[in-house]
Structure formats: C-alpha cells, structure tokens
Design a protein around this motif. Structure first.
Motif, PDB file in Angstrom:
ATOM      1  N   MET A   1      -3.468  30.671  78.523  1.00 42.61           N
ATOM      2  CA  MET A   1      -4.923  30.730  78.387  1.00 42.61           C
ATOM      3  C   MET A   1      -5.335  30.918  76.927  1.00 42.61           C
ATOM      4  SD  MET A   1      -7.826  30.526  79.852  1.00 42.61           S
ATOM      5  CE  MET A   1      -7.457  30.696  81.584  1.00 42.61           C
ATOM      6  N   ARG A   2      -4.593  31.794  76.215  1.00 44.58           N
ATOM      7  CA  ARG A   2      -4.922  32.013  74.805  1.00 44.58           C
ATOM      8  C   ARG A   2      -4.780  30.730  73.989  1.00 44.58           C
ATOM      9  NH1 ARG A   2      -2.254  37.823  73.019  1.00 44.58           N
ATOM     10  NH2 ARG A   2      -3.645  39.164  74.261  1.00 44.58           N
ATOM     11  N   LYS A   3      -3.715  29.964  74.275  1.00 41.20           N
ATOM     12  CA  LYS A   3      -3.522  28.712  73.557  1.00 41.20           C
ATOM     13  C   LYS A   3      -4.662  27.733  73.836  1.00 41.20           C
ATOM     14  CE  LYS A   3       1.513  28.762  73.146  1.00 41.20           C
ATOM     15  NZ  LYS A   3       2.779  28.064  73.503  1.00 41.20           N
ATOM     16  N   LEU A   4      -5.091  27.682  75.095  1.00 38.82           N
ATOM     17  CA  LEU A   4      -6.195  26.806  75.455  1.00 38.82           C
ATOM     18  C   LEU A   4      -7.476  27.214  74.735  1.00 38.82           C
ATOM     19  CD1 LEU A   4      -7.363  24.504  77.134  1.00 38.82           C
ATOM     20  CD2 LEU A   4      -7.715  26.149  79.007  1.00 38.82           C
ATOM     21  N   LEU A   5      -7.747  28.517  74.709  1.00 37.29           N
ATOM     22  CA  LEU A   5      -8.936  28.999  74.010  1.00 37.29           C
ATOM     23  C   LEU A   5      -8.866  28.688  72.519  1.00 37.29           C
ATOM     24  CD1 LEU A   5      -9.483  32.444  75.767  1.00 37.29           C
ATOM     25  CD2 LEU A   5     -10.889  30.376  75.998  1.00 37.29           C
ATOM     26  N   LYS A   6      -7.660  28.820  71.952  1.00 36.29           N
ATOM     27  CA  LYS A   6      -7.497  28.523  70.535  1.00 36.29           C
ATOM     28  C   LYS A   6      -7.762  27.045  70.250  1.00 36.29           C
ATOM     29  CE  LYS A   6      -4.237  30.657  68.393  1.00 36.29           C
ATOM     30  NZ  LYS A   6      -2.894  31.080  67.877  1.00 36.29           N
ATOM     31  N   VAL A   7      -7.246  26.182  71.132  1.00 35.98           N
ATOM     32  CA  VAL A   7      -7.482  24.744  70.967  1.00 35.98           C
ATOM     33  C   VAL A   7      -8.974  24.431  71.079  1.00 35.98           C
ATOM     34  CG1 VAL A   7      -7.119  22.483  72.026  1.00 35.98           C
ATOM     35  CG2 VAL A   7      -5.192  24.041  71.712  1.00 35.98           C
ATOM     36  N   LEU A   8      -9.631  25.035  72.066  1.00 35.06           N
ATOM     37  CA  LEU A   8     -11.071  24.813  72.238  1.00 35.06           C
ATOM     38  C   LEU A   8     -11.856  25.295  71.026  1.00 35.06           C
ATOM     39  CD1 LEU A   8     -11.554  25.789  75.994  1.00 35.06           C
ATOM     40  CD2 LEU A   8     -11.670  23.495  74.984  1.00 35.06           C
ATOM     41  N   LEU A   9     -11.460  26.434  70.485  1.00 37.46           N
ATOM     42  CA  LEU A   9     -12.138  26.974  69.301  1.00 37.46           C
ATOM     43  C   LEU A   9     -11.965  26.036  68.112  1.00 37.46           C
ATOM     44  CD1 LEU A   9     -13.685  29.213  67.889  1.00 37.46           C
ATOM     45  CD2 LEU A   9     -11.511  30.378  67.471  1.00 37.46           C
ATOM     46  N   ILE A  10     -10.749  25.513  67.932  1.00 38.20           N
ATOM     47  CA  ILE A  10     -10.502  24.574  66.831  1.00 38.20           C
ATOM     48  C   ILE A  10     -11.349  23.322  66.993  1.00 38.20           C
ATOM     49  CG2 ILE A  10      -8.760  23.064  65.797  1.00 38.20           C
ATOM     50  CD1 ILE A  10      -6.699  25.281  66.421  1.00 38.20           C
ATOM     51  N   LEU A  11     -11.420  22.815  68.228  1.00 36.64           N
ATOM     52  CA  LEU A  11     -12.241  21.624  68.488  1.00 36.64           C
ATOM     53  C   LEU A  11     -13.714  21.891  68.203  1.00 36.64           C
ATOM     54  CD1 LEU A  11     -10.618  20.242  71.762  1.00 36.64           C
ATOM     55  CD2 LEU A  11     -10.533  19.230  69.478  1.00 36.64           C
ATOM     56  N   LEU A  12     -14.183  23.072  68.597  1.00 37.38           N
ATOM     57  CA  LEU A  12     -15.578  23.424  68.326  1.00 37.38           C
ATOM     58  C   LEU A  12     -15.851  23.518  66.834  1.00 37.38           C
ATOM     59  CD1 LEU A  12     -16.294  26.087  71.097  1.00 37.38           C
ATOM     60  CD2 LEU A  12     -17.334  23.821  70.886  1.00 37.38           C
ATOM     61  N   LEU A  13     -14.912  24.085  66.095  1.00 46.19           N
ATOM     62  CA  LEU A  13     -15.073  24.194  64.649  1.00 46.19           C
ATOM     63  C   LEU A  13     -15.087  22.811  63.993  1.00 46.19           C
ATOM     64  CD1 LEU A  13     -12.781  27.267  63.887  1.00 46.19           C
ATOM     65  CD2 LEU A  13     -15.285  27.165  63.742  1.00 46.19           C
ATOM     66  N   ILE A  14     -14.219  21.912  64.490  1.00 47.05           N
ATOM     67  CA  ILE A  14     -14.194  20.548  63.954  1.00 47.05           C
ATOM     68  C   ILE A  14     -15.524  19.843  64.236  1.00 47.05           C
ATOM     69  CG2 ILE A  14     -13.140  18.274  64.230  1.00 47.05           C
ATOM     70  CD1 ILE A  14     -10.480  19.727  64.721  1.00 47.05           C
ATOM     71  N   LEU A  15     -16.014  19.974  65.458  1.00 47.58           N
ATOM     72  CA  LEU A  15     -17.289  19.347  65.818  1.00 47.58           C
ATOM     73  C   LEU A  15     -18.439  19.932  65.003  1.00 47.58           C
ATOM     74  CD1 LEU A  15     -16.937  19.073  69.704  1.00 47.58           C
ATOM     75  CD2 LEU A  15     -16.982  17.197  68.048  1.00 47.58           C
ATOM     76  N   ALA A  16     -18.433  21.245  64.812  1.00 47.28           N
ATOM     77  CA  ALA A  16     -19.491  21.880  64.023  1.00 47.28           C
ATOM     78  C   ALA A  16     -19.439  21.415  62.574  1.00 47.28           C
ATOM     79  CB  ALA A  16     -19.356  23.401  64.095  1.00 47.28           C
ATOM     80  N   GLY A  17     -18.222  21.312  62.029  1.00 43.76           N
ATOM     81  CA  GLY A  17     -18.086  20.824  60.657  1.00 43.76           C
ATOM     82  C   GLY A  17     -18.547  19.384  60.522  1.00 43.76           C
ATOM     83  N   PHE A  18     -18.178  18.559  61.506  1.00 40.74           N
ATOM     84  CA  PHE A  18     -18.614  17.164  61.500  1.00 40.74           C
ATOM     85  C   PHE A  18     -20.133  17.076  61.541  1.00 40.74           C
ATOM     86  CE2 PHE A  18     -20.024  13.412  63.828  1.00 40.74           C
ATOM     87  CZ  PHE A  18     -19.422  12.386  63.112  1.00 40.74           C
TER      88      PHE A  18
END
Length: 274
Positions: free
Chosen positions: A1-18
């Motif tokens: 679950m932690r890995k999934l949350l980390k992946v989701l957080l990274i994706l959100l950060l990428i989308l926010a940066g974009f």
C-alpha cells in the motif's frame, strides 16, 4: 500500500508540475519569428516594409488580460513595424454576448499601436460566436480596420481580408474580385489557413492563425488536437506550397484551458519586398 501511495504521489506531483509549467508557458511573452517574403507586383522603387502578424488574442481567458496584452503591444511597437496585421479570434469563449463583455479590454492596449500604414484585421470563429458586430465596433474605436471579404490598400500592398472559413463566412471569390483592380503586391489575410488550397494562382502570400500551433504538443505523440482539415500541413510556421507562401502564427492567447505546452505564444515580423 505504501508503494502504491508513493507512486500516486509522484504521479500527482508530475501532473501538478506539468500544469504549472503549461500555465506559465501560456503567459510567456510571444516569441518573435521572422521571415522575408518576395512578392510579385511590388511597385518599382519602393523599399521593403515590415509587417507584424498576430492572432488569437482570446482576451478574457486566464492566459490573456488587459495588462498582458498591453505588454505585448509594447513589444510590437519596439519592433517598429510599418503595418500590423491581425488574423482574428480576439475574444475568448462561446458566449453570444462575450464580445460586448470582454472586448472593451482590447481598446486601450490596441490604441497604443501606431504603425504608419495602420492596423488591419479580420474576424475569427470565436469573434463570430461571441458577437461579430460588437467586436468590429470595438476595434474601430482602436483605429483598426476590419475587413469582411473586403480589400484595403496600404502603401505597396493590397490586402484582401477573407472572413472566417471555420464558420463558413469566407468568400474568396468576392474578395479576389475586389482585390484584382488594386495596384501593388497582393496579400490575403484570414483566420483559418485551410483556405490555402482554394486560393487562385495570382495570390502568393497567405497570413493566418487559428491553429495555436497545436497549443499542446507532446513529445513523440505530437499535437493533442487539430482544428485544421489538413492535419499538420498548416499547423504552424512558414509553409511553402507551389507558388504560395503560407505563414501561420501560433497566436497570443489560448482556447479552452489556459495552458500551452510545446507551442509557445508567438508573433511574426515579416519583411515584404519585391
């Protein structure tokens, strides 16, 4: 679950940066692109002239307000053009009363333009959707001539302004009938470049906008959308057809979301000569 949350957080950060980058790109000062075009029928003994081409202001979106437009006008004035040509879509959105509501913000910035051969414009699809008569009246207050399938002579050039093809207002035949009696080099100014293949052989330069150069152009994938019937053919920049040069500016504002990616705002400084 932690890995999934980390992946989701990274994706959100990428989308926010974009998103933040694309929002910033949409408000960049326009890149000045240049071209030199030789035209037949250039009057003898007349020196070249400098024309600035802009399009797709779309005032009223988060990417274009009066302050930004005023700054862009200062940028245009610093180029010392002889004439300024505007290829339509002054208003943002589809509100039938949008020109009346948003258009007044154009007047003060545009009044600062002072090229010796004046300012000439045509309407775009958003101008027809939001109130063509209103935007024409507002531009007149800023001393801008709006051509609706009509012609004006400015110095060594005769400009045919073909109305918007995207909304079925273009009348090439009527414009050409008015253009041919004029002396000087012939130019067609319009909103959508899609009229290019239908122009007669005695026209050698078409100036247009409408495409936003794709507005969003992703690596490998390319443009996320196209508003041209010809795909990428007239999407952006200088396109050389047999006997015809087509210049398509990426425009200044945005349509839809106030974002640009890989297609920054631009304007063209074009040297016209014989």
């Amino acid at each position: 679950m932690r890995k999934l949350l980390k992946v989701l957080l990274i994706l959100l950060l990428i989308l926010a940066g974009f998103y933040l980058y694309a929002r910033a790109e949409a408000r960049w000062d326009p890149i000045v692109r240049t071209a030199t075009i030789k035209l037949p029928r250039w009057p003898k003994g007349i020196k070249p002239i400098r024309a600035v081409l802009i399009s797709d202001v779309h005032i009223g979106s988060h990417a274009m307000d009066e302050a930004r437009l005023s700054r862009i006008v200062d940028q245009i004035n610093a180029l010392n053009p002889d004439i300024v040509l505007m290829a339509g879509d002054f208003i943002y959105g589809h509100d039938p009363h949008g020109a009346r509501k948003l258009g007044p913000g154009l007047i003060a910035p545009f009044k600062k333009l002072h090229p010796p051969l004046g300012v000439v414009a045509v309407l775009g699809n958003h101008d027809h959707w939001t109130g063509a008569d209103d935007i024409t009246s507002l531009l007149a207050q800023a001393r801008i001539t709006v051509l609706v399938n009509d012609v004006t002579a400015r110095g060594p050039i005769a400009i045919g302004g073909v109305d918007d093809d995207y909304t079925n207002h273009a009348d090439i035949a009527a414009t050409m009938a008015k253009l041919r009696p004029f002396e000087g080099a012939r130019i067609i100014l319009t909103h959508s470049p899609d009229i290019a293949p239908r122009l007669p052989g005695d026209v050698h330069l078409l100036l247009a906008g409408h495409t936003h150069c794709g507005q969003g152009v992703l690596p490998i994938y390319g443009p996320v959308a196209s508003v041209s019937h010809f795909g990428d053919r007239y999407r952006c920049g200088l396109v050389l057809d047999p006997g015809l040069a087509v210049i398509v500016t990426g425009g200044l504002g945005t349509s839809g979301p106030p974002l640009r990616f890989g297609a920054p705002p631009d304007l063209w400084l074009i040297t016209l000569e014989g």
